[in-house]
Design a protein around this motif. Sequence first.
Motif, short mmCIF file in Angstrom:
data_model
loop_
_atom_site.label_atom_id
_atom_site.label_comp_id
_atom_site.label_asym_id
_atom_site.label_seq_id
_atom_site.Cartn_x
_atom_site.Cartn_y
_atom_site.Cartn_z
N GLU A 1 71.69 28.44 6.67
CA GLU A 1 71.65 27.98 5.22
C GLU A 1 70.04 28.23 5.05
OE1 GLU A 1 73.79 24.43 3.07
OE2 GLU A 1 71.66 23.88 3.88
N ILE A 2 69.84 28.98 3.74
CA ILE A 2 68.60 29.32 3.30
C ILE A 2 67.88 28.15 2.61
CG2 ILE A 2 67.21 30.78 1.91
CD1 ILE A 2 68.34 32.21 4.30
N ARG A 3 66.92 27.59 2.88
CA ARG A 3 66.25 26.55 2.18
C ARG A 3 64.67 26.95 1.76
NH1 ARG A 3 68.29 20.85 5.12
NH2 ARG A 3 70.50 22.04 5.49
N GLY A 4 64.32 26.32 0.64
CA GLY A 4 62.98 26.50 0.20
C GLY A 4 62.81 25.66 -1.00
N THR A 5 61.51 25.83 -1.82
CA THR A 5 61.56 25.26 -2.93
C THR A 5 61.01 26.16 -4.14
OG1 THR A 5 59.03 24.95 -2.38
CG2 THR A 5 60.47 23.12 -1.77
N PHE A 6 60.82 27.48 -3.59
CA PHE A 6 60.51 28.52 -4.56
C PHE A 6 61.55 29.11 -5.57
CE2 PHE A 6 59.61 32.85 -5.97
CZ PHE A 6 58.54 32.71 -6.92
N GLY A 7 62.64 29.44 -5.01
CA GLY A 7 63.66 30.11 -5.64
C GLY A 7 64.74 30.51 -4.61
N VAL A 8 65.91 30.75 -5.04
CA VAL A 8 67.01 31.43 -4.12
C VAL A 8 67.98 32.04 -5.08
CG1 VAL A 8 67.17 29.50 -2.41
CG2 VAL A 8 68.36 29.30 -4.53
N ALA A 9 68.52 33.22 -4.32
CA ALA A 9 69.31 34.21 -4.87
C ALA A 9 70.42 34.37 -4.20
CB ALA A 9 68.77 35.38 -5.59
N THR A 10 71.57 34.44 -4.43
CA THR A 10 72.55 34.72 -3.39
C THR A 10 73.85 35.60 -4.22
OG1 THR A 10 74.10 34.02 -1.87
CG2 THR A 10 73.65 32.57 -3.79
N SER A 11 74.51 36.63 -3.69
CA SER A 11 75.45 37.23 -4.20
C SER A 11 76.02 38.18 -3.16
CB SER A 11 74.75 38.34 -5.32
OG SER A 11 74.53 39.62 -4.50
N THR A 12 77.26 38.93 -3.80
CA THR A 12 78.20 39.60 -2.95
C THR A 12 77.68 40.87 -2.33
OG1 THR A 12 79.28 40.17 -4.79
CG2 THR A 12 80.15 38.34 -3.86
N HIS A 13 76.37 41.11 -2.70
CA HIS A 13 75.78 42.32 -2.04
C HIS A 13 74.12 42.18 -1.56
CE1 HIS A 13 74.59 46.60 -1.14
NE2 HIS A 13 75.78 46.86 -1.22
N TRP A 14 73.65 42.62 -0.56
CA TRP A 14 72.52 42.13 -0.03
C TRP A 14 71.43 42.79 -0.91
CZ3 TRP A 14 75.47 45.69 2.46
CH2 TRP A 14 74.97 46.98 2.58
N ILE A 15 71.76 44.11 -1.57
CA ILE A 15 70.70 44.66 -2.27
C ILE A 15 70.48 43.92 -3.55
CG2 ILE A 15 70.12 46.72 -3.66
CD1 ILE A 15 71.30 48.46 -1.47
N ALA A 16 71.83 43.51 -4.23
CA ALA A 16 71.27 42.70 -5.62
C ALA A 16 70.91 41.29 -5.25
CB ALA A 16 73.00 42.33 -5.90
N SER A 17 71.08 40.71 -4.18
CA SER A 17 70.48 39.50 -3.98
C SER A 17 68.82 39.72 -3.68
CB SER A 17 70.84 38.81 -2.36
OG SER A 17 72.26 38.66 -2.78
N ALA A 18 68.51 40.67 -2.88
CA ALA A 18 67.18 40.97 -2.89
C ALA A 18 66.35 41.40 -4.37
CB ALA A 18 66.89 42.38 -1.89
N VAL A 19 67.33 42.07 -5.04
CA VAL A 19 66.50 42.59 -6.40
C VAL A 19 66.39 41.04 -7.18
CG1 VAL A 19 67.32 43.26 -8.54
CG2 VAL A 19 67.38 44.78 -6.73
N GLY A 20 67.40 40.27 -7.11
CA GLY A 20 67.21 38.97 -7.91
C GLY A 20 66.11 38.07 -7.47
N PHE A 21 65.96 38.10 -6.20
CA PHE A 21 64.77 37.16 -5.47
C PHE A 21 63.41 38.07 -6.15
CE2 PHE A 21 61.79 35.76 -2.51
CZ PHE A 21 61.82 34.38 -2.76
#
Length: 597
Positions: free
Chosen positions: A9-29
């Motif tokens: 489970e991803i944890r942090g304080t700066f921000g999180v982005a999660t989606s149904t495709h890894w490229i889109a999640s990386a772009v959002g973050f």
Amino acid sequence: MAGFTTRPEIRGTFGVATSTHWIASAVGFGILEKGGNAFDAAAATGFVLQIVEPHLNGPAGDLPVIYHSATTGQTKMICAQGVTPANATVDHYKAQGLSLIPGSGLLATVVPGAFDGWILMLRDHGTMGLRDVLQPAIDYARDGHPLLPRVANTIADLAGYFTAEWPTSAAVWTPDGTAPLANSNFKNPDLAATYERLVSEAEAASPDRVAQIDAAREIWSQGFVADAIFGYLEDACVHDVSGQKNRAVLNREDMANWSATYEDTLSYDYCGWTVHKTAPWSQGPVFLQTLAILKHFDLGAMDPTGEQFVHTVIEAMKLAFADREAYYGDPDHSTVPIDVLLSDSYNADRAKLVTARASLDQRPGVVQGFEHLAQAYQDRAIRDFGVHDAAPQEPTMAHLTEKRGDTVHLDVIDRWGNMVSATPSGGWLQSNPVIPGLGFPLNSRAQMFWLEEGLPTSLAPNRRPRTTLTPSLAEKPDGTRIVFGTPGGDQQDQWQLIWFLRFVHHGLDLQEGMDAPLFHSMHFQSSFFPRQAMPGEMMIEPDFGEDVIEALRARGHVITVAAPWSVGRMTAALRHPDGTLHAAATPRLMQAYAVGR
């Protein structure tokens, strides 16, 4: 069960982005890293999902968004579900010899909604410019991305059909005359050029950020994009799933006169959480009503992968979905008794219908003053149910291609506490021919309507289809908030409900709940062509174990055991009052990912 996960489970304080495709999640973050907020990141993620999952969503599709603004403290929703054309009447469709609206083709098209919804949100809540959030999508469309095997298979299955019937689609999806290979670098230069031109024209209109976004909305609905769409539709008559060729009823005024809107959410209090969902123009209230029924059972005492839990939840869902079929529709055009459907007294009575045996009947509740709608649904059930060949999920070119796949989902939280949950869909590569020069097809969402008068879901002009798209946001009084959702057509509010119940009652964290086995009912009438139902039938993953599956069969459930790790595509993100963030994404299909720090 708790403690097992396939990934952290991803944890942090700066921000999180999660989606149904890894490229889109990386772009959002990446947008968050550049200083953008959750609204900027969600828009960029959404536009990239159109590129990397074109079999599941597109620019001319549909979009509901539920969000929480840290600035205003409000939780609201954006409805970017386009309405039916002014000329969409039951008489017109019946004159084409149809008894059902096709699941593909031009007669199934409503006003394109997704693009306007994304940039309305960007204008009012984002901080970045139009180019900032569209550039990643432009780059991936122009320069290419690794084509998902599922997309490659879909194109391969449809390649012959595209060549014979939809040559404009063949030009985009099989650019050299052959289907692209899985994991090959796939490009859509026409869509890249469309978005590049749209941004350039908006930038030329004004140096001001907001003015540019407003210009882009007008260019989309009344400028060169609309010109291309209606230039094509003027002469287009295309083959669809009905087996005949049909023309569109969508016209310029339909597109020019529509825009995405803000709405209040519907909410329900359950076990210390307030859950926010969409209004009954979508199936979102089904989630809330199922909670209202399940209040009357001690789910916490049940094994979350046990036969009693599965049986109780699935029987409650059947009852809520029966009410969906009888009563839901666009509340701007029909009176929906949603206060009754979510009331404690009504659902106490509904809960009494859950017995030890699986129900094989369609059982909408009877609401005073709306008895005719319950009767109409039961009459339709008697008339229509009995053919058991419906695909369990959208999209609806399943007679030609893979049945699995449907929609996309994303969740984003930034360091300030802004939160976005969105479920884009529609405008699939399977739904309609590509508009020449634009690189994307129109949607097929009108298939949700019935060609019968007098129903909340009867086809009529300017109505929103009763869509299946249903993002979620839940919050506690202390400020803990969670956004979550999944693709899956009629299964969306089943899979995410099961995940939420395990989170609330059994203490599973975000990732543990996603890795746990899932199930869903196929008992009620499908929202998608050919609108079949499978009375008493359910699908379950084999990880429940043979003992549980056989015990469910003994209760009367008709069970299909799914392939391992094939049911559900959940993502979720959570924020605690101290700013700690969590995020997770399903391992199923090996493409959804959560990113954060």
